[in-house]
Design an enzyme around this catalytic site. Structure first.
Site, PDB file in Angstrom:
ATOM      1  N   ASN A 142      -5.143 -10.314  -3.510  1.00 54.13           N
ATOM      2  CA  ASN A 142      -4.971  -9.773  -2.280  1.00 54.13           C
ATOM      3  C   ASN A 142      -4.353  -8.079  -2.398  1.00 54.13           C
ATOM      4  O   ASN A 142      -4.426  -7.398  -1.642  1.00 54.13           O
ATOM      5  CB  ASN A 142      -3.549 -10.493  -1.639  1.00 54.13           C
ATOM      6  CG  ASN A 142      -2.362 -10.892  -2.508  1.00 54.13           C
ATOM      7  OD1 ASN A 142      -2.255 -10.756  -3.681  1.00 54.13           O
ATOM      8  ND2 ASN A 142      -1.566 -11.485  -2.000  1.00 54.13           N
ATOM      9  N   VAL A 201       2.064  14.198  -3.023  1.00 52.76           N
ATOM     10  CA  VAL A 201       1.646  15.191  -2.122  1.00 52.76           C
ATOM     11  C   VAL A 201      -0.031  14.958  -2.161  1.00 52.76           C
ATOM     12  O   VAL A 201      -0.684  15.914  -1.650  1.00 52.76           O
ATOM     13  CB  VAL A 201       1.883  16.566  -2.057  1.00 52.76           C
ATOM     14  CG1 VAL A 201       3.528  16.762  -1.783  1.00 52.76           C
ATOM     15  CG2 VAL A 201       1.588  17.224  -3.620  1.00 52.76           C
ATOM     16  N   GLN A 255       2.093  -6.151  -3.442  1.00 57.12           N
ATOM     17  CA  GLN A 255       2.590  -5.886  -1.950  1.00 57.12           C
ATOM     18  C   GLN A 255       3.869  -5.197  -1.865  1.00 57.12           C
ATOM     19  O   GLN A 255       4.149  -4.258  -2.746  1.00 57.12           O
ATOM     20  CB  GLN A 255       2.757  -7.534  -1.540  1.00 57.12           C
ATOM     21  CG  GLN A 255       1.702  -8.232  -1.501  1.00 57.12           C
ATOM     22  CD  GLN A 255       1.103  -8.678  -2.761  1.00 57.12           C
ATOM     23  OE1 GLN A 255       1.689  -9.322  -3.626  1.00 57.12           O
ATOM     24  NE2 GLN A 255      -0.303  -8.657  -3.132  1.00 57.12           N
ATOM     25  N   THR A 273      -7.343  -1.233   1.096  1.00 64.51           N
ATOM     26  CA  THR A 273      -8.346  -1.256  -0.203  1.00 64.51           C
ATOM     27  C   THR A 273      -9.294  -2.577  -0.468  1.00 64.51           C
ATOM     28  O   THR A 273     -10.172  -2.257  -1.090  1.00 64.51           O
ATOM     29  CB  THR A 273      -7.184  -1.225  -1.298  1.00 64.51           C
ATOM     30  OG1 THR A 273      -6.344  -0.105  -1.058  1.00 64.51           O
ATOM     31  CG2 THR A 273      -8.034  -0.863  -2.755  1.00 64.51           C
ATOM     32  N   LYS A 276       1.866   2.395  -5.057  1.00 64.14           N
ATOM     33  CA  LYS A 276       2.480   1.734  -6.305  1.00 64.14           C
ATOM     34  C   LYS A 276       1.567   2.068  -7.669  1.00 64.14           C
ATOM     35  O   LYS A 276       1.989   2.498  -8.588  1.00 64.14           O
ATOM     36  CB  LYS A 276       2.712   0.322  -6.139  1.00 64.14           C
ATOM     37  CG  LYS A 276       3.801  -0.059  -5.014  1.00 64.14           C
ATOM     38  CD  LYS A 276       3.917  -1.649  -4.694  1.00 64.14           C
ATOM     39  CE  LYS A 276       2.550  -2.272  -4.314  1.00 64.14           C
ATOM     40  NZ  LYS A 276       2.000  -2.086  -2.987  1.00 64.14           N
ATOM     41  N   GLY A 292      -4.491  -4.301  -3.864  1.00 67.70           N
ATOM     42  CA  GLY A 292      -5.458  -3.144  -4.072  1.00 67.70           C
ATOM     43  C   GLY A 292      -4.766  -2.024  -4.300  1.00 67.70           C
ATOM     44  O   GLY A 292      -4.129  -1.547  -3.621  1.00 67.70           O
ATOM     45  N   HIS A 293      -4.970  -1.572  -5.652  1.00 62.71           N
ATOM     46  CA  HIS A 293      -4.196  -0.318  -6.112  1.00 62.71           C
ATOM     47  C   HIS A 293      -5.093   0.593  -6.453  1.00 62.71           C
ATOM     48  O   HIS A 293      -6.189   0.377  -7.388  1.00 62.71           O
ATOM     49  CB  HIS A 293      -3.304  -0.724  -7.371  1.00 62.71           C
ATOM     50  CG  HIS A 293      -2.146  -1.605  -6.629  1.00 62.71           C
ATOM     51  ND1 HIS A 293      -1.489  -2.561  -7.900  1.00 62.71           N
ATOM     52  CD2 HIS A 293      -1.764  -2.204  -5.890  1.00 62.71           C
ATOM     53  CE1 HIS A 293      -0.881  -3.411  -7.483  1.00 62.71           C
ATOM     54  NE2 HIS A 293      -0.792  -3.183  -6.076  1.00 62.71           N
ATOM     55  N   PRO A 330      -8.514  -1.518   9.274  1.00 59.05           N
ATOM     56  CA  PRO A 330      -7.735  -0.326   9.498  1.00 59.05           C
ATOM     57  C   PRO A 330      -6.147  -0.685   9.370  1.00 59.05           C
ATOM     58  O   PRO A 330      -5.962  -1.806  10.113  1.00 59.05           O
ATOM     59  CB  PRO A 330      -8.123   0.082  10.751  1.00 59.05           C
ATOM     60  CG  PRO A 330      -9.121  -0.961  11.612  1.00 59.05           C
ATOM     61  CD  PRO A 330      -9.529  -1.785  10.140  1.00 59.05           C
ATOM     62  N   ASP A 351       0.629  -1.179  -0.153  1.00 62.49           N
ATOM     63  CA  ASP A 351      -0.074   0.018  -0.157  1.00 62.49           C
ATOM     64  C   ASP A 351       0.660   1.282  -0.189  1.00 62.49           C
ATOM     65  O   ASP A 351       0.430   2.414   0.607  1.00 62.49           O
ATOM     66  CB  ASP A 351      -0.876  -0.018   1.281  1.00 62.49           C
ATOM     67  CG  ASP A 351      -1.783  -1.338   1.036  1.00 62.49           C
ATOM     68  OD1 ASP A 351      -2.193  -1.600   0.111  1.00 62.49           O
ATOM     69  OD2 ASP A 351      -2.088  -1.821   2.295  1.00 62.49           O
TER      70      ASP A 351
HETATM   71  P1  GDP Z   1      -0.803   0.442  -3.694  1.00 63.82           P
HETATM   72  O1  GDP Z   1      -1.343  -1.021  -3.299  1.00 63.82           O
HETATM   73  O2  GDP Z   1       0.539   0.381  -3.515  1.00 63.82           O
HETATM   74  O3  GDP Z   1      -1.011   0.769  -5.146  1.00 63.82           O
HETATM   75  O4  GDP Z   1      -1.585   1.490  -2.628  1.00 63.82           O
HETATM   76  P2  GDP Z   1      -3.015   1.503  -2.360  1.00 63.82           P
HETATM   77  O5  GDP Z   1      -3.805   2.042  -3.319  1.00 63.82           O
HETATM   78  O6  GDP Z   1      -3.370   0.362  -1.851  1.00 63.82           O
HETATM   79  O7  GDP Z   1      -2.765   2.868  -1.096  1.00 63.82           O
HETATM   80  C1  GDP Z   1      -2.497   3.812  -1.329  1.00 63.82           C
HETATM   81  C2  GDP Z   1      -3.543   4.975  -0.962  1.00 63.82           C
HETATM   82  O8  GDP Z   1      -3.048   6.219  -0.841  1.00 63.82           O
HETATM   83  C3  GDP Z   1      -4.607   5.070  -1.957  1.00 63.82           C
HETATM   84  O9  GDP Z   1      -5.756   5.396  -1.496  1.00 63.82           O
HETATM   85  C4  GDP Z   1      -4.063   6.336  -2.843  1.00 63.82           C
HETATM   86  O10 GDP Z   1      -5.243   6.804  -3.443  1.00 63.82           O
HETATM   87  C5  GDP Z   1      -3.356   7.119  -1.736  1.00 63.82           C
HETATM   88  N1  GDP Z   1      -2.405   8.034  -2.147  1.00 63.82           N
HETATM   89  C6  GDP Z   1      -1.556   7.889  -3.079  1.00 63.82           C
HETATM   90  N2  GDP Z   1      -0.847   8.818  -3.138  1.00 63.82           N
HETATM   91  C7  GDP Z   1      -1.089   9.797  -2.031  1.00 63.82           C
HETATM   92  C8  GDP Z   1      -0.539  10.905  -1.673  1.00 63.82           C
HETATM   93  O11 GDP Z   1       0.425  11.363  -2.143  1.00 63.82           O
HETATM   94  N3  GDP Z   1      -1.441  11.315  -0.579  1.00 63.82           N
HETATM   95  C9  GDP Z   1      -2.372  11.013  -0.163  1.00 63.82           C
HETATM   96  N4  GDP Z   1      -2.982  11.514   0.952  1.00 63.82           N
HETATM   97  N5  GDP Z   1      -2.947   9.986  -0.532  1.00 63.82           N
HETATM   98  C10 GDP Z   1      -2.237   9.117  -1.505  1.00 63.82           C
HETATM   99  P1  IMO Z   2      -0.870  -4.165  -2.327  1.00 63.43           P
HETATM  100  O1  IMO Z   2      -0.384  -4.512  -3.518  1.00 63.43           O
HETATM  101  C1  IMO Z   2      -0.896  -4.698   1.985  1.00 63.43           C
HETATM  102  C2  IMO Z   2      -0.857  -8.804   3.569  1.00 63.43           C
HETATM  103  C3  IMO Z   2      -2.035  -9.321   4.220  1.00 63.43           C
HETATM  104  C4  IMO Z   2      -1.373 -10.125   5.219  1.00 63.43           C
HETATM  105  C5  IMO Z   2      -0.278 -10.884   4.257  1.00 63.43           C
HETATM  106  C6  IMO Z   2      -0.724 -12.050   3.695  1.00 63.43           C
HETATM  107  O2  IMO Z   2      -2.230  -3.359  -2.336  1.00 63.43           O
HETATM  108  O3  IMO Z   2       0.407  -3.552  -1.751  1.00 63.43           O
HETATM  109  P2  IMO Z   2      -2.123 -12.970   1.952  1.00 63.43           P
HETATM  110  O4  IMO Z   2      -3.599 -12.627   1.586  1.00 63.43           O
HETATM  111  O5  IMO Z   2      -1.210 -12.078   0.705  1.00 63.43           O
HETATM  112  O6  IMO Z   2      -1.750 -14.228   2.056  1.00 63.43           O
HETATM  113  O7  IMO Z   2      -1.996 -11.957   3.050  1.00 63.43           O
HETATM  114  O8  IMO Z   2       0.000  -9.853   3.505  1.00 63.43           O
HETATM  115  N1  IMO Z   2      -1.211  -8.287   2.250  1.00 63.43           N
HETATM  116  C7  IMO Z   2      -0.952  -6.973   2.047  1.00 63.43           C
HETATM  117  N2  IMO Z   2      -1.208  -5.716   2.720  1.00 63.43           N
HETATM  118  N3  IMO Z   2      -0.957  -4.492   0.691  1.00 63.43           N
HETATM  119  C8  IMO Z   2      -1.110  -5.532  -0.057  1.00 63.43           C
HETATM  120  O9  IMO Z   2      -0.983  -5.418  -1.558  1.00 63.43           O
HETATM  121  C9  IMO Z   2      -0.969  -6.628   0.580  1.00 63.43           C
HETATM  122  N4  IMO Z   2      -1.158  -7.958   0.086  1.00 63.43           N
HETATM  123  C10 IMO Z   2      -1.170  -8.978   0.976  1.00 63.43           C
HETATM  124  O10 IMO Z   2      -2.682  -8.196   4.906  1.00 63.43           O
HETATM  125  O11 IMO Z   2      -0.997  -9.578   6.481  1.00 63.43           O
HETATM  126 MG    MG Z   3      -2.629  -1.531  -1.924  1.00 63.36          MG
END
Ligand code: GDP
Ligand code: IMO
Ligand code: MG
Length: 489
Positions: free
Chosen positions: A79, A460, A270, A345, A57, A81-82, A350, A54
């Site tokens: 697993n 930002v 991940q 995501t 990426k 969520g982007h 939380p 998270d």
């Molecule tokens: P990923 O799994 O690495 O692609 O990241 P996620 O999308 O799961 O989580 C990143 C969260 O941060 C998402 O809700 C984005 O919309 C949000 N986000 C990305 N860049 C920024 C930033 O610079 N500031 C804030 N406040 N939120 C951001």
């Molecule tokens: P993105 O691509 C955050 C965590 C799970 C758990 C552990 C193992 O959005 O960054 P799994 O279901 O893979 O066997 O769970 O890894 N986990 C992640 N945490 N972002 C992810 O993906 C994750 N994918 C798996 O919460 O702790």
């Molecule tokens: Mg994610």
């Protein structure tokens, strides 16, 4: 490589002009008259999360796609969520690369991925219904292992019974059991198998075994209903027909693309701390989610990747079980969670929040061969009087800067903090590095110093536009850290 600090480049065009001037010095590959292939270093880029996932990426991949022809997802499954935010619209992607939102780009889901067909079909339908073209752009590997209902059932049962007590807290998507069956081979089904005559008998055979295994794992609360082979076969045969236009040999496609000099962008899922071999085992996912997984997952040799961007949040988060040394289970953590909207995501759990951990991220930056850093969600730190960075751990009274290999040692790690002054300003409208408050720049510089890599991108806000690119052409790159022989300082 973008290597040193100089004038800010305004907007994406200038940034990509610089990248191009670096990338296009590579000549396209040529087949000479002997038929052998000369491949010049192809400008392959990869985006790797350096924390526990998270790191945003998805946002970065969406932006960088503009300068690439093929976006490749090489590991993990549903697993991930982007989230991508653009033009007032929010997109949530899981298995389909974030590059899908741009036209004229091929998106590839490789054999290193474990694929839940219903989940991918749901994503395809969701994108198409919002006007995003998927047909003709998406390719899915026939080597990808398929997630079946027994994997999901096993995931739920096993997650509750980890040796050593604390649950891993998986996403419950069947990821671990599917990868386990892949390695175990005997009970595995790959996407290509769904189109073979013996698919039905394979399902019947495996369901017979899995029903006996699941019955043995029943707990006092009961367990899953026995699996019905005929029903599963019928559903997956229908999924296979839906997916047929997308399924192909992606390894051959990517190797051809490499020889043709196409620009590839590898999208990590991940974070490197969740890497099955090098992360905080057993509190990890089941694939090589660090940069080390790019080649094995995609089939593209690592020598064709010449730019590795390590993505970090400006602080730390983790969802699920396992140690998070800098965790702030207090008002500070809650403030980070509120400002950063830190809820998973996929599962909406939380996220646990804490200060930036330079011991962990220096380790994963080295592990992933990172050239440069993208620091995301910097805006979330606005308004703190003081901001901590963890620069070492104390374990049993010894100060350690090398990331511990055993999770039990990590569980006892007490962070040693360096405190930097905060900044009161909102950063969400800042677009130039020089317009950032001096203390924010100082914070970014310190992260770069501690990790031994320059910060070249700063985010930002969630929107595509809320991104700062730092032109570092012209001055000295961040010094690489000296090799450290003893494990402690
Ligand atoms: P990923 O799994 O690495 O692609 O990241 P996620 O999308 O799961 O989580 C990143 C969260 O941060 C998402 O809700 C984005 O919309 C949000 N986000 C990305 N860049 C920024 C930033 O610079 N500031 C804030 N406040 N939120 C951001
Ligand atoms: P993105 O691509 C955050 C965590 C799970 C758990 C552990 C193992 O959005 O960054 P799994 O279901 O893979 O066997 O769970 O890894 N986990 C992640 N945490 N972002 C992810 O993906 C994750 N994918 C798996 O919460 O702790
Ligand atoms: Mg994610």
């Amino acid at each position: 490589m973008l290597a040193s600090r100089g004038a800010e480049i305004h907007g994406l065009t200038g940034f990509f002009a610089i990248l191009d001037s670096v990338g296009r010095s590579h000549v396209r590959s040529l087949r000479d008259f002997t038929g052998s292939v000369r491949i010049s270093p192809v400008p392959g880029t990869c985006v790797i999360g350096l924390q526990w996932g998270d790191e945003a990426k998805g946002k970065l991949v969406d932006i960088l796609t503009e300068n690439h022809e093929i976006v490749v997802r090489y590991a993990g499954g549903s697993n991930a969520g982007h989230t991508v935010v653009s033009g007032g619209q929010t997109w949530k992607l899981s298995l389909i690369p974030s590059g899908i939102l741009r036209d004229g780009v091929a998106c590839v889901v490789t054999g290193g991925v474990v694929l839940d067909p219903a989940s991918v079909i749901g994503e395809i339908d969701g994108l198409e219904s919002r006007g995003v073209t998927v047909a003709g752009k998406l390719r899915i590997s026939d080597r990808a292992h398929v997630v079946f209902p027994w994997h999901v059932a096993e995931d739920r049962l096993l997650n509750a019974s980890v040796a050593g007590g604390e649950a891993i807290g998986t996403t419950g998507r069947g990821i671990g059991p599917c990868y386990r069956d892949k390695v175990g081979r005997a009970l595995a089904i790959r996407l290509g198998d769904l189109y073979r005559a013996d698919f039905r008998s394979k399902v019947e055979h495996i369901v017979g075994i899995k029903n006996r295994m699941l019955a043995a794992w029943q707990t006092a609360d009961g367990g899953p209903e026995p699996l019905d082979a005929a029903d599963i076969h019928a559903r997956y045969a229908a999924h296979a027909e839906r997916l047929r236009p997308f399924v192909t040999d992606t390894t051959a496609f990517l190797l051809d693309a490499v020889e043709a000099g196409s620009k590839l962008l590898f999208e990590g899922a991940q974070g490197a701390m969740l890497d099955i071999d090098h992360g905080t085992f057993p509190y990890v996912t089941s694939s090589n989610s660090s940069g080390l997984g790019v080649s094995s997952g995609s089939g593209v040799p690592g020598r064709w990747v010449n730019r590795v961007i390590g993505v970090v949040k400006a602080y730390s988060t983790r969802v699920g079980g396992g140690p998070l040394p800098t965790e702030q289970d207090n008002a500070t953590g809650q403030r980070l969670r509120d400002r950063g909207n830190e809820y998973g995501t996929v599962t909406r759990r939380p996220r646990r929040c804490g200060w930036f951990d330079a011991v962990a991220t220096r380790y994963t930056a080295r592990l992933s061969g990172v050239d440069e850093l993208a620091v995301m969600l910097l805006d979330v730190l606005g308004g703190f009087d003081a901001i901590n960075i963890c620069t070492a751990y104390e374990i049993d009274g010894r100060r350690v800067t090398q990331f511990p290999s055993h999770v039990d040692d990590l569980k006892r790690a007490v962070p040693v903090y360096e405190t930097l002054p905060g900044w009161p300003d909102e950063l969400t409208t800042v677009r130039d590095y020089d317009a950032l408050p001096a203390n924010a720049r100082r914070y970014l510089d310190r992260i770069g110093e501690l990790l031994g890599r320059p910060v070249s991108i700063v985010s930002v806000g969630p929107d595509r536009d809320q991104t700062i690119f730092i032109d570092r052409t012209g001055s000295a790159p961040c010094a690489m850290p000296k090799p450290r022989t003893p494990a402690t300082t």
